[in-house]
Design an enzyme around this catalytic site. Structure first.
Site, short mmCIF file in Angstrom:
data_model
loop_
_atom_site.label_atom_id
_atom_site.label_comp_id
_atom_site.label_asym_id
_atom_site.label_seq_id
_atom_site.Cartn_x
_atom_site.Cartn_y
_atom_site.Cartn_z
N CYS A 159 43.27 -19.22 48.92
CA CYS A 159 44.13 -19.61 50.03
C CYS A 159 44.39 -18.40 50.94
CB CYS A 159 45.41 -20.24 49.49
SG CYS A 159 46.32 -21.22 50.71
N ASP B 258 42.50 -31.85 51.77
CA ASP B 258 43.49 -30.77 51.62
C ASP B 258 44.57 -30.94 52.69
OD1 ASP B 258 44.87 -28.37 51.42
OD2 ASP B 258 43.07 -27.22 50.96
N HIS C 90 44.15 -29.98 47.88
CA HIS C 90 44.31 -28.54 47.75
C HIS C 90 44.35 -28.12 46.28
CE1 HIS C 90 45.40 -24.62 49.45
NE2 HIS C 90 46.24 -24.48 48.44
#
Length: 346
Positions: free
Chosen positions: A132, A286, A315
């Site tokens: 991320c 996501d 995600h």
């Protein structure tokens, strides 16, 4: 009737907060510290591949999502595959971290962690992995240090086009809101602001989540996974104030990764200078990092050996659950094996 009885039992346990699953349980040692930041080395007696894998986690959430529960752990799968795994965990920033800028992480913390991994392992290089926003930090590191001792770079759910991040970026781009409007007395963006920002991305998610929970409340396995994953999604850490200001100005308002206006420590930085073997993993469903925000990355890096893995997942589903176990992790393992040496190989 039996399922209703199980729903009642599990519902009472949820409300009471009992039988919560343990998270982040894979054995590890702290092998380096600086401030709140720690470098973890996961214990393994079956390392088959070198160089070691160094994971750089996000600055704004808890790293245990990668080691959620026994049997549902990204870290566990990497260890089982024979990798020597380390992770940079940023801890919980406080007022002492409020002045940390992106360059502090890119030019100080990450290089120090790389050096420590090399020192402990005896390897000349590391394979680098960013999760991320940790992926953004590794991109900046690799671009600013093109000669760094890194053999390959893998990033997962890493945004580069921040104009496509939805309401969470729009509010800073278009409404006049400043980071200073939301920082707390420590000078950092508090976790509650981060959590609320993510919730604006899917305003009906809580309703959907509870409907699905009711339907599956009879299942002990589902309830345990629900507790672990929803616990993580609501469990964030402060975002250091100076880094947050820089992120909003450079990455959100200037959209500098896409417009090639990046700067680290006063130096211009270009993603096209990244020449490492490269893998980007992104998810079609996501809601935290929309697929549109990750789409441009594969074309921005300068590597000839570059690959994109796009999955029909959310995600969290990239690193935990069935999609992760069956597709994400095996693909990442396959990529890393090709860029690694077997231990003992001449």
């Amino acid at each position: 009737m039996e399922r209703n009885a199980l729903r009642a039992r599990n519902g009472i346990k949820l409300v009471a907060g009992v039988d919560r699953p343990g998270v982040g349980l894979t054995p590890k040692d702290v092998v380096w510290e600086r401030g709140r930041t720690q470098l973890w080395h996961y214990r393994s007696d079956k390392v088959k591949y070198s160089p070691p894998l160094l994971i750089v986690f996000s600055l704004i959430s808890r790293s245990y999502i990668l080691d959620l529960t026994p049997g549902n752990s990204f870290i566990e799968q990497l260890l089982d595959a024979g990798f020597d795994v380390y992770m940079v965990d940023w801890g919980e920033p406080d007022e002492r971290d409020a002045q940390n800028r992106l360059e502090d992480y890119v030019d100080d913390y990450i290089p120090a962690a790389v050096d420590r991994v090399r020192e402990l392992s005896g390897a000349d290089e590391v394979n680098l992995f960013g999760y991320c926003f940790g992926g953004d930090l590794t991109l900046l590191y690799a671009a600013h240090h093109p000669d760094a001792p890194v053999r390959s770079l893998t990033v997962l759910a890493t945004p580069v086009d921040f104009t496509k991040m939805g309401p969470m970026s729009d509010i800073f781009r278009n409404s006049g809101l400043e980071v200073d409007d939301v920082v707390d007395e420590d000078g950092n963006v508090p976790p509650r602001v981060v959590v609320q920002g993510f919730k604006t991305l899917t305003p009906t998610a809580d309703v959907t989540r509870y409907v699905t929970l009711w339907e599956r409340l009879w299942s002990d396995e589902y309830v345990s996974a629900y507790q672990a994953m929803t616990g993580w999604s609501d469990d964030h850490i402060p975002f250091p104030g100076a880094a947050a200001r820089e992120t909003v100005q450079m990455l959100v308002r200037d959209n500098a990764m896409v417009t090639d206006r990046l700067s680290v420590g006063g130096d211009p930085v270009h993603l096209s200078d990244i020449r490492l073997p490269f893998l980007t993993v992104r998810a079609d469903r996501d809601h935290i990092v929309p697929p549109e925000a990750t789409e441009a990355l594969i074309d921005l890096v300068g590597s000839e050996d570059k690959h994109e893995l796009r999955l029909h997942a959310g995600h969290m589903g990239l690193v935990v659950g069935r999609t992760a176990a069956k597709t994400t992790v095996p693909e990442i393992i396959g990529f890393l094996r090709k860029r690694s040496d077997e231990v003992g190989e001449d």
